[in-house]
Design a protein around this motif. Structure first.
Motif, PDB file in Angstrom:
ATOM      1  N   UNK A 121      -0.550   7.507  -5.712  1.00 42.86           N
ATOM      2  CA  UNK A 121      -1.357   6.458  -5.086  1.00 42.86           C
ATOM      3  C   UNK A 121      -0.438   5.624  -4.198  1.00 42.86           C
ATOM      4  N   UNK A 122      -0.832   5.483  -2.920  1.00 43.27           N
ATOM      5  CA  UNK A 122      -0.024   4.740  -1.950  1.00 43.27           C
ATOM      6  C   UNK A 122      -0.894   3.688  -1.287  1.00 43.27           C
ATOM      7  N   UNK A 123      -0.464   2.444  -1.345  1.00 42.23           N
ATOM      8  CA  UNK A 123      -1.185   1.343  -0.710  1.00 42.23           C
ATOM      9  C   UNK A 123      -0.240   0.643   0.261  1.00 42.23           C
ATOM     10  N   UNK A 124      -0.652   0.539   1.537  1.00 40.34           N
ATOM     11  CA  UNK A 124       0.190  -0.072   2.564  1.00 40.34           C
ATOM     12  C   UNK A 124      -0.598  -1.115   3.336  1.00 40.34           C
ATOM     13  N   UNK A 125       0.048  -2.251   3.621  1.00 40.18           N
ATOM     14  CA  UNK A 125      -0.566  -3.231   4.509  1.00 40.18           C
ATOM     15  C   UNK A 125       0.508  -4.013   5.252  1.00 40.18           C
ATOM     16  N   UNK A 126       0.186  -4.333   6.494  1.00 40.49           N
ATOM     17  CA  UNK A 126       1.073  -5.105   7.369  1.00 40.49           C
ATOM     18  C   UNK A 126       2.454  -4.453   7.489  1.00 40.49           C
ATOM     19  N   UNK A 127       2.453  -3.114   7.637  1.00 39.30           N
ATOM     20  CA  UNK A 127       3.715  -2.380   7.762  1.00 39.30           C
ATOM     21  C   UNK A 127       3.847  -1.765   9.152  1.00 39.30           C
ATOM     22  N   UNK A 128       5.084  -1.414   9.498  1.00 41.21           N
ATOM     23  CA  UNK A 128       5.374  -0.729  10.750  1.00 41.21           C
ATOM     24  C   UNK A 128       6.070   0.586  10.436  1.00 41.21           C
ATOM     25  N   UNK A 129       5.473   1.686  10.915  1.00 39.62           N
ATOM     26  CA  UNK A 129       6.023   3.026  10.755  1.00 39.62           C
ATOM     27  C   UNK A 129       6.455   3.473  12.150  1.00 39.62           C
TER      28      UNK A 129
ATOM     29  N   UNK B 144       4.329  -3.609   1.495  1.00 40.35           N
ATOM     30  CA  UNK B 144       3.751  -4.736   2.218  1.00 40.35           C
ATOM     31  C   UNK B 144       4.805  -5.371   3.124  1.00 40.35           C
ATOM     32  N   UNK B 145       4.380  -5.675   4.371  1.00 37.68           N
ATOM     33  CA  UNK B 145       5.242  -6.383   5.321  1.00 37.68           C
ATOM     34  C   UNK B 145       6.606  -5.733   5.448  1.00 37.68           C
ATOM     35  N   UNK B 146       6.640  -4.423   5.559  1.00 36.45           N
ATOM     36  CA  UNK B 146       7.906  -3.701   5.611  1.00 36.45           C
ATOM     37  C   UNK B 146       7.960  -2.770   6.815  1.00 36.45           C
ATOM     38  N   UNK B 147       9.177  -2.331   7.143  1.00 42.39           N
ATOM     39  CA  UNK B 147       9.417  -1.419   8.258  1.00 42.39           C
ATOM     40  C   UNK B 147      10.010  -0.126   7.719  1.00 42.39           C
ATOM     41  N   UNK B 148       9.438   1.007   8.107  1.00 49.59           N
ATOM     42  CA  UNK B 148       9.983   2.321   7.780  1.00 49.59           C
ATOM     43  C   UNK B 148      10.279   2.994   9.123  1.00 49.59           C
ATOM     44  N   UNK B 149      11.561   3.154   9.432  1.00 48.21           N
ATOM     45  CA  UNK B 149      11.941   3.440  10.823  1.00 48.21           C
ATOM     46  C   UNK B 149      13.064   4.479  10.913  1.00 48.21           C
ATOM     47  N   UNK B 150      12.933   5.337  11.928  1.00 48.44           N
ATOM     48  CA  UNK B 150      14.021   6.209  12.389  1.00 48.44           C
ATOM     49  C   UNK B 150      14.556   7.163  11.326  1.00 48.44           C
ATOM     50  N   UNK B 151      13.678   7.693  10.493  1.00 49.15           N
ATOM     51  CA  UNK B 151      14.105   8.676   9.504  1.00 49.15           C
ATOM     52  C   UNK B 151      13.228   9.905   9.553  1.00 49.15           C
TER      53      UNK B 151
END
Length: 401
Positions: free
Chosen positions: A300-308, A282-289
Motif C-alpha cells: 500500500x502506497x500513499x503519496x501527497x504533495x510530492x515531486x517525482x 508526504x511533502x518529499x522529493x524523489x529525484x534523479x534515480x
C-alpha cells in the motif's frame, strides 16, 4: 608526545569489588587477565587502559562507572551495569569495543571510535543486547570488518553523531526501539559484499534531521519483519543499491525528505522498493534515480504533495497492490512510461504529470480499479489500459489551461 600518568597499575586478573573510588591520571595495564569491577561505584578521569593481550578486557558487573577523558585500547564488557563515557576514545581495538548486556545502560557523549575490529570475523564497534544505548556528539568511523552499532532487544538513541566509513552496516537493529536525530551516516559498506547503511529488523523508531548518503555497494535504509519507522526532514542520497527498501509487513512514513540518486539499472535497484508493506510519503522529493517507487505483493502506497522528478522510470505498482496519489508533480522522468501498473488498484487525483520522456502517460493492465481524475498532463500523450475494470480517466491538457 605520549601522555604521562601519575600512577600506573599492573592488573594481573585484578578485581575491584564493593568500592566507591575515584581514579585520576592513571594507567591500567592489563597484563595477564581482565580488570573486573563488581558491585562498585567508580569514576575514572584522564585514565588509559592498555591490554598486553588482545583477550584481556574490562568487565563490569552490577556497577556504576563514569569514564571521563579516558583512552581505551582494551574492550569493555558491561553486565547489569550503568556506564557513562565522556570525551573518551577507543582506538584500534581488534574486537568489539563495548558490549552491553542484561539491562545495562551505556551513555556516550563526545566519544571517538576509530579503526576498531578485526579481519577474522564480522563484528561491531558497539554491541547491545537487552540494554539501553545513548550516543551523542560522537564519531564511529573507519572500522575493520565491522558494523558501527549493532543492537538486539534494546533501546537505542543516536544524536548529533557521525557514523562513517565502516566496512559493514552503520547501524543494524534487531527487535529494538530507536531514535536517530541530527546525525550523518555516510560511506559505510564494502565493495565486495552487500550491506545496508541502516538495517532494521522488527524494530520501531524515528529518524529525524539525518543524512544517509554515499553508501559503499550498499542500500541506504532497509526495513524488514514488521519494522515501523517515521523518517522526517532527512535525506537519502547516492546508493547503488536501493535507497529505501520496505519489506516483510513493515511500514514507513516519509515526510519532508529528499530521496536522490539511488538505484542502478544494471544492479536492478531502485529509489524506493516496497514489498508486502505499507508506505506513506508526504511533502518529499524523489529525484534523479532509477524508478522512484516500485510496489509489489499487496503493498500500500500513499503519496501527497510530492515531486517525482528526473528518474529512469516513474512509479510502478504490481501484484494486488494499492496506490493513492494526491496533489503531486510527476515530471521529466525518462525512458519508460512515468506510470506503470498491473493487477492493482490506483487513484491519482489533482496531480500534474508533465514533460515526461515517454509518449505514454501510463501503461495499465489487468487493473481492479483505476481512478485518474482532475489531473493535468501534456497534449499528444496517450494512456494504454488493457483488460481492466472500474476505470475513470479524466485529464486536462496543459496547452488548454
Amino acid at each position: 608526545m605520549e601522555k604521562k600518568y601519575k600512577k600506573s597499575y599492573v592488573c594481573n586478573d585484578k578485581s575491584i569489588k564493593s568500592q566507591k573510588s575515584i581514579f585520576q591520571e592513571s594507567r591500567f595495564i592489563l597484563k595477564s587477565g581482565n580488570l573486573t569491577i563488581e558491585n562498585s561505584q567508580l569514576k575514572f578521569i584522564n585514565c588509559s587502559f592498555v591490554p598486553e593481550d588482545i583477550s584481556n578486557k574490562i568487565k563490569a558487573e552490577n556497577s556504576k562507572i563514569i569514564f571521563e577523558n579516558c583512552e581505551f585500547s582494551s574492550p569493555l564488557f558491561l553486565y547489569s551495569s550503568q556506564c557513562s563515557f565522556i570525551n573518551c576514545s577507543f582506538n584500534k581495538i581488534p574486537t568489539t569495543t563495548i558490549t552491553a548486556e542484561n539491562g545495562s545502560a551505556c551513555n556516550m557523549d563526545s566519544c571517538l571510535f576509530y579503526k576498531n575490529g578485526s579481519d577474522i570475523e564480522l563484528g561491531a564497534q558497539i554491541f547491545s543486547l537487552d540494554s539501553n544505548i545513548n550516543i551523542t556528539n560522537s564519531k564511529i568511523e573507519n572500522c575493520i570488518n565491522s558494523n558501527g552499532l549493532e543492537a538486539k532487544n534494546s533501546r537505542v538513541n543516536v544524536g548529533k553523531t557521525e557514523i562513517s566509513n565502516n566496512a559493514g552496516c552503520a547501524i543494524t537493529l534487531d527487535n529494538s526501539l530507536f531514535e536517530i536525530k541530527q546525525s550523518i551516516i555516510e560511506s559505510n559498506g564494502n565493495p565486495q559484499y552487500d550491506f545496508s547503511q541502516v538495517l532494521l529488523n522488527g524494530s520501531t523508531g524515528n529518524i529525524q534531521n539525518t543524512s544517509i548518503k554515499n553508501g559503499v555497494n550498499s542500500n541506504g535504509l532497509v526495513l524488514e519483519n514488521e519494522s515501523k519507522v517515521n523518517i522526517t526532514d532527512s535525506q537519502i542520497i547516492n546508493h547503488i543499491k536501493n535507497g529505501i527498501s520496505v519489506e516483510m509487513y513493515s511500514s514507513l512514513r516519509i515526510k519532508n525528505c529528499k530521496i536522490i540518486n539511488n538505484g542502478d539499472e544494471y544492479e536492478q535497484t531502485l529509489q524506493i522498493w516496497i514489498d508486502n508493506s505499507r508506505i506513506t510519503i508526504e511533502n518529499s522529493i524523489v529525484k534523479d534515480g532509477v524508478c522512484s517507487i516500485y510496489g509489489q505483493k499487496n503493498s500500500y502506497i500513499d503519496m501527497r504533495f510530492c515531486k517525482i522528478i528526473g528518474n529512469v522510470g516513474g512509479i510502478c505498482i504490481f501484484e494486488s497492490s494499492e496506490l493513492n496519489i494526491r496533489e503531486c508533480l510527476i515530471t521529466k522522468n525518462n525512458d519508460k512510461p512515468p506510470l506503470w501498473f498491473e493487477d492493482s488498484k490506483i487513484s491519482i487525483t489533482n496531480s500534474k504529470i508533465l514533460e515526461n520522456d515517454n509518449e505514454k502517460i501510463a501503461y495499465m493492465e489487468n487493473m481492479m480499479s483505476v481512478n485518474m481524475s482532475n489531473n493535468l498532463t501534456d497534449d499528444n500523450k496517450t494512456t494504454l489500459i488493457k483488460n481492466s475494470r472500474n476505470i475513470t480517466v479524466d485529464f486536462s491538457l496543459k496547452d488548454k489551461q
